[in-house]
Design a protein around this motif. Structure first.
Motif, PDB file in Angstrom:
ATOM      1  N   HIS A  49       0.469  -1.303  -0.154  1.00  0.00           N
ATOM      2  CA  HIS A  49      -0.292  -0.075   0.401  1.00  0.00           C
ATOM      3  C   HIS A  49       0.675   1.227  -0.323  1.00  0.00           C
ATOM      4  O   HIS A  49       0.773   1.947  -0.536  1.00  0.00           O
TER       5      HIS A  49
ATOM      6  N   ASP B 221     -12.507  -3.590  -1.338  1.00  0.00           N
ATOM      7  CA  ASP B 221     -12.306  -4.239   0.044  1.00  0.00           C
ATOM      8  C   ASP B 221     -12.849  -3.680   0.413  1.00  0.00           C
ATOM      9  O   ASP B 221     -13.627  -5.348   0.962  1.00  0.00           O
TER      10      ASP B 221
ATOM     11  N   LYS C 285      -9.177   1.517  -3.516  1.00  0.00           N
ATOM     12  CA  LYS C 285      -8.865  -0.007  -2.752  1.00  0.00           C
ATOM     13  C   LYS C 285     -10.258   0.488  -1.948  1.00  0.00           C
ATOM     14  O   LYS C 285     -10.149  -1.562  -1.953  1.00  0.00           O
TER      15      LYS C 285
END
Length: 157
Positions: free
Chosen positions: A28, A73, A69
């Motif tokens: 990340h 998720d 992101k």
């Protein structure tokens, strides 16, 4: 020698700290670095090198990709929203913004000099449009030789 010892000490401590970070957080952070660099480049071009907007563009680029992101998720069953992942992504953008500000050369007005790319968004370019003509000789289409093609490969019996 003054900078060598602190640099070596930093690398020794960083190597021990690297084992404490999860692989997911490191990825990340790397993603935040890459998208922060893209955001900084866009903001630098748009603001004519303003340092503050370049930093804001870096943080905004990493924040947008981090939010995207984590939103993906959150929609998955086995995965969910993780604020630590988002923080690692934003921290990647912040580090790129600080690095660009520290290592970039500035002009007299304290604006960043140089370019990340040769693309100039402010300059309007005139593009020439090719003109094409379709030529018909004596009511027949031109042969392949006229078009620059060999008729040896296209022979059909």
């Amino acid at each position: 020698m003054r900078t060598l010892i602190p640099t070596l000490l930093f690398f020794v401590l960083a190597s021990h700290c690297h084992g404490q970070v999860e692989r997911d957080k490191a990825l990340h952070f790397l993603g935040g670095n890459l998208f922060g660099l893209a955001g900084a480049g866009i903001a630098k071009q748009a603001s004519d090198g303003n340092r503050i907007w370049t930093f804001v563009g870096s943080v905004a680029g990493s924040t947008l990709i981090g939010l995207a992101k984590e939103t993906v998720d959150a929609g998955q069953r086995e995965n969910g929203w993780d604020n630590d992942d988002l923080a690692a992504t934003v921290l990647g953008g912040v580090t790129i913004g600080v690095t660009i500000d520290l290592f970039s050369k500035k002009d007299d007005k304290r604006r960043l000099r140089g370019r990340y790319s040769k693309l100039d968004l402010k300059k309007k370019k005139q593009f020439l449009q090719p003109t094409s003509e379709f030529v018909v000789l004596e009511g027949k289409l031109p042969s392949l030789n006229t078009l620059g093609l060999s008729n040896q490969q296209f022979v059909v019996e």
